[in-house]
Design an enzyme around this catalytic site. Structure first.
Site, PDB file in Angstrom:
ATOM      1  N   ASN A 151     -39.648  16.586  43.708  1.00  0.00           N
ATOM      2  CA  ASN A 151     -38.955  17.436  42.738  1.00  0.00           C
ATOM      3  C   ASN A 151     -38.031  18.448  43.412  1.00  0.00           C
ATOM      4  O   ASN A 151     -37.024  18.867  42.829  1.00  0.00           O
ATOM      5  CB  ASN A 151     -39.961  18.157  41.840  1.00  0.00           C
ATOM      6  N   HIS A 152     -38.316  18.826  44.660  1.00  0.00           N
ATOM      7  CA  HIS A 152     -37.467  19.832  45.299  1.00  0.00           C
ATOM      8  C   HIS A 152     -36.104  19.269  45.709  1.00  0.00           C
ATOM      9  O   HIS A 152     -35.125  20.024  45.770  1.00  0.00           O
ATOM     10  CB  HIS A 152     -38.194  20.456  46.494  1.00  0.00           C
TER      11      HIS A 152
END
Length: 268
Positions: free
Chosen positions: A115-116
């Site tokens: 997700n980053h």
């Protein structure tokens, strides 16, 4: 399956059919045969020492130098190379170097999305350290002259990753507005990692969000029946998810697909 966990990792054994209809558009490769040895490594978050330690514990990195020694081992890094640490560029370069070496040695290193990576592509720098921002600034200042640099200097500065110039497109008004509001030292990182940016397009867009090796499914967060619901079956759903996230990272589409938001496979 040997597992080394530094962060979130989910593996599911699912009855995927090999006879699915392919997704009609260009897709990120996501299905590989079962190897003799399979290892998994979780979040790295800008920590180069921890990255090397995990790779050595997995038995795929030389004890004294950055060299693949895993032979035919298949290693999967399940995303989140970015944020919380200063050494993001060094990690990108190390993983790419080992990926090439592994392939030549009969093994594989699959680097996935977390997700980053998609958060940064969307312009969310809330977890970026000042050290990482400064690192990208130095990288841009030095590597735009890579053709004139001694080889050792270019290597030390991770210039293999530099696919400049780092700038907004001629018609990209939204990008110009964002850049104008940013501190100058933060701009190179944004321009490299945004949707269509040099690193997102040239590197991250080739990384899968969902990967299947043999009968094991890898994903940074998790998958649900809803994620895998598709008229063409579960494999068609996987292809669609990977394709739409890849398109967002490459800049082919600047619209964030629903898969990169909360509740998507990178977050659960």
């Amino acid at each position: 399956l040997d597992m080394l966990l530094l962060g979130a990792l989910l593996m599911l054994t699912l009855p995927f059919s090999s006879g699915h209809a392919p997704y009609p558009l260009k897709k990120v490769p996501a299905v590989y045969p079962q190897p003799e040895r399979l290892v998994a490594i979780g979040d790295l978050h800008g920590d180069l020492d921890a990255t090397r330690m995990a790779l050595r514990l997995a038995g795929v990195l030389h004890e004294a130098k950055d060299q693949w020694v895993g032979g035919s081992t298949v290693a999967v890094q399940v995303g989140d190379q970015l944020d919380r640490g200063d050494e993001e560029l060094a990690i990108f370069e190390l993983l790419e170097k080992l990926r090439v070496q592994a392939q030549a040695d009969g093994g594989a290193l699959h680097v996935m999305l977390g997700n980053h990576e998609t958060m940064n592509a969307a312009g969310n720098f809330g977890y970026a350290t000042e050290g990482a921002l400064r690192s990208f600034q130095r990288w841009h200042q030095i590597c735009r002259f890579a053709n004139f640099l001694p080889k050792k200097v270019a290597e030390a500065c991770h210039c293999s990753l530099y696919k400049g110039p780092l700038q907004c497109g001629p018609q990209d008004t939204a990008c110009r507005i964002v850049v104008k509001r940013m501190a100058p030292y933060a701009r190179p990182r944004y321009l490299a990692l945004r949707s269509g940016g040099a690193i997102s397009k040239g590197l991250l867009s080739s990384h899968p969000a969902i990967l299947i090796v043999g009968d094991t499914l890898f994903v940074h967060g998790g998958v649900t029946r809803e994620h895998l619901s598709h008229p063409g079956g579960a494999m068609a759903a996987v292809d669609k998810i990977n394709y739409e996230i890849s398109s967002f990272l490459s800049g082919a589409s600047h619209r964030q697909p629903r898969w990169v938001r909360g509740g998507g496979p990178l977050w659960l």
